[in-house]
Motif scaffolding. Structure first.
Motif, PDB file in Angstrom:
ATOM      1  N   LYS A  54      21.012  33.451  13.458  1.00 38.79           N
ATOM      2  CA  LYS A  54      22.102  33.077  12.549  1.00 38.79           C
ATOM      3  C   LYS A  54      23.239  34.060  12.795  1.00 38.79           C
ATOM      4  O   LYS A  54      23.243  35.162  12.264  1.00 38.79           O
ATOM      5  CB  LYS A  54      21.634  33.135  11.102  1.00 38.79           C
ATOM      6  N   ALA A  55      24.210  33.645  13.605  1.00 33.97           N
ATOM      7  CA  ALA A  55      25.306  34.535  13.994  1.00 33.97           C
ATOM      8  C   ALA A  55      26.231  34.860  12.826  1.00 33.97           C
ATOM      9  O   ALA A  55      26.973  35.835  12.886  1.00 33.97           O
ATOM     10  CB  ALA A  55      26.107  33.908  15.137  1.00 33.97           C
ATOM     11  N   PHE A  56      26.165  34.077  11.764  1.00 34.34           N
ATOM     12  CA  PHE A  56      27.004  34.329  10.593  1.00 34.34           C
ATOM     13  C   PHE A  56      26.421  35.440   9.714  1.00 34.34           C
ATOM     14  O   PHE A  56      27.028  35.828   8.717  1.00 34.34           O
ATOM     15  CB  PHE A  56      27.230  33.048   9.777  1.00 34.34           C
ATOM     16  N   GLN A  57      25.262  35.958  10.077  1.00 30.65           N
ATOM     17  CA  GLN A  57      24.712  37.138   9.435  1.00 30.65           C
ATOM     18  C   GLN A  57      24.785  38.287  10.445  1.00 30.65           C
ATOM     19  O   GLN A  57      25.037  38.069  11.627  1.00 30.65           O
ATOM     20  CB  GLN A  57      23.296  36.862   8.933  1.00 30.65           C
ATOM     21  N   GLN A  58      24.571  39.512  10.026  1.00 28.63           N
ATOM     22  CA  GLN A  58      24.938  40.679  10.821  1.00 28.63           C
ATOM     23  C   GLN A  58      23.883  41.194  11.798  1.00 28.63           C
ATOM     24  O   GLN A  58      24.190  42.054  12.626  1.00 28.63           O
ATOM     25  CB  GLN A  58      25.348  41.819   9.882  1.00 28.63           C
ATOM     26  N   GLY A  59      22.658  40.718  11.730  1.00 28.83           N
ATOM     27  CA  GLY A  59      21.577  41.290  12.524  1.00 28.83           C
ATOM     28  C   GLY A  59      21.846  41.331  14.019  1.00 28.83           C
ATOM     29  O   GLY A  59      21.652  42.365  14.663  1.00 28.83           O
ATOM     30  N   GLY A  60      22.268  40.227  14.579  1.00 29.15           N
ATOM     31  CA  GLY A  60      22.520  40.161  16.017  1.00 29.15           C
ATOM     32  C   GLY A  60      23.613  41.117  16.461  1.00 29.15           C
ATOM     33  O   GLY A  60      23.476  41.819  17.471  1.00 29.15           O
ATOM     34  N   LYS A  61      24.700  41.157  15.703  1.00 29.36           N
ATOM     35  CA  LYS A  61      25.813  42.063  16.029  1.00 29.36           C
ATOM     36  C   LYS A  61      25.340  43.519  15.999  1.00 29.36           C
ATOM     37  O   LYS A  61      25.672  44.304  16.883  1.00 29.36           O
ATOM     38  CB  LYS A  61      26.956  41.866  15.033  1.00 29.36           C
ATOM     39  N   GLU A  62      24.587  43.866  14.945  1.00 30.94           N
ATOM     40  CA  GLU A  62      24.133  45.250  14.804  1.00 30.94           C
ATOM     41  C   GLU A  62      23.151  45.649  15.904  1.00 30.94           C
ATOM     42  O   GLU A  62      23.241  46.760  16.455  1.00 30.94           O
ATOM     43  CB  GLU A  62      23.512  45.458  13.427  1.00 30.94           C
ATOM     44  N   LEU A  63      22.207  44.765  16.238  1.00 31.50           N
ATOM     45  CA  LEU A  63      21.248  45.078  17.299  1.00 31.50           C
ATOM     46  C   LEU A  63      21.950  45.249  18.636  1.00 31.50           C
ATOM     47  O   LEU A  63      21.667  46.189  19.387  1.00 31.50           O
ATOM     48  CB  LEU A  63      20.169  44.004  17.392  1.00 31.50           C
ATOM     49  N   ARG A  64      22.869  44.325  18.951  1.00 31.02           N
ATOM     50  CA  ARG A  64      23.589  44.416  20.221  1.00 31.02           C
ATOM     51  C   ARG A  64      24.450  45.679  20.273  1.00 31.02           C
ATOM     52  O   ARG A  64      24.534  46.330  21.308  1.00 31.02           O
ATOM     53  CB  ARG A  64      24.422  43.156  20.446  1.00 31.02           C
ATOM     54  N   ALA A  65      25.076  46.029  19.155  1.00 31.93           N
ATOM     55  CA  ALA A  65      25.915  47.236  19.091  1.00 31.93           C
ATOM     56  C   ALA A  65      25.081  48.500  19.308  1.00 31.93           C
ATOM     57  O   ALA A  65      25.600  49.507  19.806  1.00 31.93           O
ATOM     58  CB  ALA A  65      26.649  47.311  17.756  1.00 31.93           C
ATOM     59  N   SER A  66      23.788  48.437  18.972  1.00 29.06           N
ATOM     60  CA  SER A  66      22.914  49.601  19.176  1.00 29.06           C
ATOM     61  C   SER A  66      22.415  49.705  20.616  1.00 29.06           C
ATOM     62  O   SER A  66      21.704  50.643  20.956  1.00 29.06           O
ATOM     63  CB  SER A  66      21.719  49.543  18.213  1.00 29.06           C
ATOM     64  N   GLY A  67      22.786  48.734  21.451  1.00 29.92           N
ATOM     65  CA  GLY A  67      22.423  48.784  22.865  1.00 29.92           C
ATOM     66  C   GLY A  67      21.182  47.991  23.236  1.00 29.92           C
ATOM     67  O   GLY A  67      20.775  47.996  24.395  1.00 29.92           O
ATOM     68  N   VAL A  68      20.590  47.292  22.281  1.00 32.99           N
ATOM     69  CA  VAL A  68      19.387  46.495  22.552  1.00 32.99           C
ATOM     70  C   VAL A  68      19.786  45.197  23.252  1.00 32.99           C
ATOM     71  O   VAL A  68      20.762  44.553  22.866  1.00 32.99           O
ATOM     72  CB  VAL A  68      18.647  46.167  21.232  1.00 32.99           C
ATOM     73  N   LYS A  69      19.023  44.821  24.280  1.00 33.53           N
ATOM     74  CA  LYS A  69      19.225  43.510  24.902  1.00 33.53           C
ATOM     75  C   LYS A  69      18.628  42.470  23.961  1.00 33.53           C
ATOM     76  O   LYS A  69      17.422  42.485  23.682  1.00 33.53           O
ATOM     77  CB  LYS A  69      18.544  43.426  26.266  1.00 33.53           C
ATOM     78  N   VAL A  70      19.473  41.567  23.457  1.00 22.94           N
ATOM     79  CA  VAL A  70      19.051  40.521  22.530  1.00 22.94           C
ATOM     80  C   VAL A  70      19.301  39.168  23.188  1.00 22.94           C
ATOM     81  O   VAL A  70      20.392  38.902  23.673  1.00 22.94           O
ATOM     82  CB  VAL A  70      19.826  40.598  21.192  1.00 22.94           C
ATOM     83  N   GLU A  71      18.260  38.340  23.204  1.00 25.79           N
ATOM     84  CA  GLU A  71      18.363  36.978  23.716  1.00 25.79           C
ATOM     85  C   GLU A  71      17.889  36.021  22.631  1.00 25.79           C
ATOM     86  O   GLU A  71      16.778  36.159  22.119  1.00 25.79           O
ATOM     87  CB  GLU A  71      17.496  36.795  24.964  1.00 25.79           C
ATOM     88  N   SER A  72      18.745  35.073  22.277  1.00 25.59           N
ATOM     89  CA  SER A  72      18.396  34.060  21.286  1.00 25.59           C
ATOM     90  C   SER A  72      18.510  32.686  21.925  1.00 25.59           C
ATOM     91  O   SER A  72      19.486  32.394  22.627  1.00 25.59           O
ATOM     92  CB  SER A  72      19.328  34.160  20.077  1.00 25.59           C
ATOM     93  N   LEU A  73      17.502  31.857  21.695  1.00 23.83           N
ATOM     94  CA  LEU A  73      17.455  30.542  22.346  1.00 23.83           C
ATOM     95  C   LEU A  73      18.400  29.537  21.719  1.00 23.83           C
ATOM     96  O   LEU A  73      18.858  28.618  22.390  1.00 23.83           O
ATOM     97  CB  LEU A  73      16.022  30.015  22.332  1.00 23.83           C
ATOM     98  N   ALA A  74      18.677  29.689  20.438  1.00 26.04           N
ATOM     99  CA  ALA A  74      19.667  28.857  19.748  1.00 26.04           C
ATOM    100  C   ALA A  74      20.428  29.766  18.798  1.00 26.04           C
ATOM    101  O   ALA A  74      19.829  30.417  17.948  1.00 26.04           O
ATOM    102  CB  ALA A  74      18.994  27.725  18.980  1.00 26.04           C
ATOM    103  N   ILE A  75      21.740  29.820  18.957  1.00 28.28           N
ATOM    104  CA  ILE A  75      22.572  30.653  18.092  1.00 28.28           C
ATOM    105  C   ILE A  75      23.398  29.734  17.204  1.00 28.28           C
ATOM    106  O   ILE A  75      24.150  28.897  17.694  1.00 28.28           O
ATOM    107  CB  ILE A  75      23.479  31.588  18.911  1.00 28.28           C
ATOM    108  N   ILE A  76      23.231  29.926  15.903  1.00 33.78           N
ATOM    109  CA  ILE A  76      23.922  29.089  14.922  1.00 33.78           C
ATOM    110  C   ILE A  76      25.115  29.862  14.382  1.00 33.78           C
ATOM    111  O   ILE A  76      24.964  30.958  13.836  1.00 33.78           O
ATOM    112  CB  ILE A  76      22.961  28.674  13.790  1.00 33.78           C
TER     113      ILE A  76
END
Length: 189
Positions: free
Chosen positions: A155-177
């Motif tokens: 759920k791109a409208f929530q902050q988790g993905g942004k925060e994880l990516r900003a911390s340098g973690v490689k994040v892959e999501s199969l469907a991004i809403i």
């Protein structure tokens, strides 16, 4: 992942408050053929990450993690959402549950997560990222390295993905809403 997006549009149910239910094919009743296709996609996306172990959190992350572990030929460890009386040598993190509105301790036995492990975390949803952050904390406490994090739905409208990516973690999501406003699913292209 086109087949997943099509399935979400066909069988997913949107509820008020930004909730997407995929319980008819991912996290209550499961479609094993779709689960295998998603696992193969995770295996492709993380093929060069050097992971020697997959980590997830119970309960909804277990199916995609086990299938990904099968495809990648890696052992799968799952974080327990309650501390069992029989576990004495454990790594613990506190995780806030958005749906339950409370924090709880999650744990993994030190017998299964070691210094030097390269860990791939797989889960069903990424929203605020609290479970993922708890998993990252456990990996760090073990002296292991986080090789990446894979999610079925983000759920791109929530902050988790942004925060994880900003911390340098490689994040892959199969469907991004991008949005579930007015109960209409809008995917990121």
């Amino acid at each position: 992942m086109k087949i997943l997006k099509e399935r979400i549009l066909r069988d997913g149910k949107c509820l008020q408050g930004g909730i997407l239910k995929v319980d008819s094919f991912i996290n209550h009743q499961m479609d094993p053929v779709l689960m295998e296709q998603m696992a193969r996609e995770f295996a492709t996306r993380f093929s060069g990450c050097g992971a020697n172990k997959i980590l997830t959190i119970e309960a909804s992350g277990i199916a995609p993690a086990i299938m990904t572990g099968y495809i990648m030929k890696l052992p799968v460890v799952f974080i327990k959402k309650s501390v069992p009386a029989t576990m004495d040598n454990m790594l613990v993190a506190s995780v806030y549950s958005f749906t339950k509105k409370r924090s709880y301790d999650v744990c993994v036995s030190r017998d299964f997560l070691h210094t030097g492990d390269k860990v791939l975390f797989i889960d069903d949803f990424l929203a605020n990222g609290n479970a993922a952050k708890g998993a990252a904390e456990i990996v760090e406490r073990a002296g292991a390295e986080l090789a990446g994090m894979g999610f079925i739905v983000e759920k791109a409208f929530q902050q988790g993905g942004k925060e994880l990516r900003a911390s340098g973690v490689k994040v892959e999501s199969l469907a991004i809403i991008e949005s579930l406003d007015d109960c209409k699913v809008v995917f990121r292209e």
